[in-house]
Design an enzyme around this catalytic site. Structure first.
Site, PDB file in Angstrom:
ATOM      1  CG  ASN A   7      -1.943   1.078   1.230  1.00  0.00           C
ATOM      2  OD1 ASN A   7      -1.662   2.213   0.878  1.00  0.00           O
ATOM      3  ND2 ASN A   7      -3.156   0.743   1.641  1.00  0.00           N
ATOM      4  NE  ARG A  18       9.156  21.741   1.475  1.00  0.00           N
ATOM      5  CZ  ARG A  18      10.446  21.597   1.792  1.00  0.00           C
ATOM      6  NH1 ARG A  18      10.832  20.514   2.443  1.00  0.00           N
ATOM      7  NH2 ARG A  18      11.311  22.513   1.456  1.00  0.00           N
ATOM      8  CG  HIS A  43      -8.267   3.213   1.289  1.00  0.00           C
ATOM      9  ND1 HIS A  43      -8.632   2.248   2.197  1.00  0.00           N
ATOM     10  CD2 HIS A  43      -9.325   4.051   1.203  1.00  0.00           C
ATOM     11  CE1 HIS A  43      -9.855   2.496   2.636  1.00  0.00           C
ATOM     12  NE2 HIS A  43     -10.293   3.596   2.043  1.00  0.00           N
ATOM     13  CG  HIS A  50      -3.836   9.023   1.813  1.00  0.00           C
ATOM     14  ND1 HIS A  50      -4.737   8.418   0.970  1.00  0.00           N
ATOM     15  CD2 HIS A  50      -4.286   8.805   3.075  1.00  0.00           C
ATOM     16  CE1 HIS A  50      -5.693   7.849   1.695  1.00  0.00           C
ATOM     17  NE2 HIS A  50      -5.454   8.077   2.977  1.00  0.00           N
ATOM     18  CD  GLU A  70      -7.135  -1.489   0.906  1.00  0.00           C
ATOM     19  OE1 GLU A  70      -6.622  -2.571   1.196  1.00  0.00           O
ATOM     20  OE2 GLU A  70      -7.026  -0.451   1.611  1.00  0.00           O
ATOM     21  CB  THR A 100      -6.404   4.282   9.434  1.00  0.00           C
ATOM     22  OG1 THR A 100      -5.971   3.145   8.668  1.00  0.00           O
ATOM     23  CG2 THR A 100      -6.555   3.892  10.883  1.00  0.00           C
ATOM     24  CG  HIS A 190      -5.740  -2.107  10.002  1.00  0.00           C
ATOM     25  ND1 HIS A 190      -6.201  -1.000   9.325  1.00  0.00           N
ATOM     26  CD2 HIS A 190      -5.452  -1.687  11.254  1.00  0.00           C
ATOM     27  CE1 HIS A 190      -6.228   0.044  10.128  1.00  0.00           C
ATOM     28  NE2 HIS A 190      -5.756  -0.345  11.303  1.00  0.00           N
ATOM     29  CG  HIS A 214       1.656   2.893   9.408  1.00  0.00           C
ATOM     30  ND1 HIS A 214       1.620   4.266   9.322  1.00  0.00           N
ATOM     31  CD2 HIS A 214       2.232   2.612  10.612  1.00  0.00           C
ATOM     32  CE1 HIS A 214       2.132   4.793  10.415  1.00  0.00           C
ATOM     33  NE2 HIS A 214       2.516   3.810  11.215  1.00  0.00           N
TER      34      HIS A 214
END
Length: 238
Positions: A7, A18, A43, A50, A70, A100, A190, A214
Site C-alpha cells: 500500500n 510538502r 486507498h 494521500h 480499496e 484509517t 491492517h 504503514h
C-alpha cells in the site's frame, strides 16, 4: 504462498505534506514491483489527503503487477473503478472523515447493497473483496453476495500479538477455514508487520494476499525499501 501487495498511501502522504512530487508515488510503486512486491494497493479517500484520483489513473498505466483499489464504494468510487478496471476492488465501509480503516462490513445489514456492487464490479472484470471481521455468520453472509474474496481486518490480531499470539490468531484461523470452505479467497490487512506476519501466515494456510503499507514504509526508513520488501516476502515464504 500468500502474495504481498504494498500500500503506497503513506508515500502519497509524505509527498502531499510538502507539495510538489517528492517522493514520486509512481516511481516508488514501480520500485516496489521491481523489488518483489506482487501487487500495489491504494486507498483513495474523498479529501485526497494521500492518494489522489490522478494517482490512480497514472498508476493504472504503468503497473505490471496486480492493482488493488480499496475504498468506500460511493458513486464517485464506483465511477473510478469502472474507468480504471483494476485487478481487484476491496470494499471498505469507511466514513469520509475516518483516519484509517477501523471496522469491517456488517454484511447482513448491507446485503442488498453489497450484492449490487459485487455484480457491477464483476461485470467489469474486476475481482471483488469485502473488508470484514472474523465473525463466522458475517462471513457466511459475505459468501452469499457472490464476492470473490474477503479481506480480514487484522488490527485486533496485531494489537494482541505480543501478549498472547495464540489467542490473538484463534478467531482468524476459524474465519479463514470457514471462508475457504465456502469457496472464498482470503486476503488480510491492517497493522501486519515484520514482527507478526510470519506467525499469522503460518496459521492461515489458505491466505491468498496481504496488503501492507504503514509498517512496511516505516521499516523502509531504517532498512531501505528493497531490503524491506525482501524481508516481508521472506515472512510469507513458508
Amino acid at each position: 504462498m500468500a502474495k504481498l501487495s504494498v500500500n503506497v498511501n503513506k508515500i502519497a502522504t509524505l509527498r502531499n505534506a510538502r507539495g510538489g512530487n517528492v517522493p514520486n508515488v509512481l516511481q516508488v510503486a514501480l520500485d516496489c514491483e521491481r523489488y518483489g512486491a506482487q501487487g500495489i494497493t491504494v486507498h483513495p479517500r474523498p479529501d485526497e489527503r494521500h492518494i489522489r484520483r490522478t494517482d490512480v489513473y497514472d498508476l493504472k498505466k504503468v503497473l505490471t503487477t496486480e492493482f488493488n483499489i480499496e475504498g468506500n464504494p460511493d458513486e464517485r468510487f464506483i465511477r473510478l473503478i469502472e474507468e480504471v478496471r483494476p485487478a481487484q476492488v476491496t470494499m471498505v465501509p469507511d466514513a469520509p472523515d475516518v483516519l484509517t480503516s477501523n471496522a469491517g462490513w456488517d454484511v447482513a445489514k448491507n446485503y442488498d447493497h453489497l450484492c449490487r456492487l459485487v455484480e457491477r464490479f464483476r461485470s467489469w472484470g474486476v475481482r471483488t473483496s469485502i473488508f470484514i471481521d472474523t465473525d463466522l455468520e458475517n462471513i457466511s453472509w459475505a459468501a452469499k453476495t457472490g464476492v470473490d474474496r474477503i479481506e480480514l481486518y487484522t488490527e485486533p490480531y496485531a494489537a494482541n500479538y505480543a501478549r498472547n499470539r495464540e489467542d490473538a490468531v484463534r478467531n482468524y484461523v476459524a474465519a479463514s477455514a470457514h471462508a475457504h470452505a465456502l469457496g472464498l479467497g482470503i486476503n488480510a490487512g491492517h497493522d501486519l508487520s515484520l514482527e507478526n506476519l510470519r506467525y499469522f501466515t503460518e496459521q492461515l494456510p489458505h491466505l491468498d494476499e496481504v496488503s501492507i503499507g504503514h509498517a512496511l514504509i516505516a521499516d523502509a526508513l531504517y532498512l531501505g525499501l528493497e531490503q524491506t520488501i525482501r524481508q516481508y516476502r521472506e515472512q510469507l515464504a513458508l
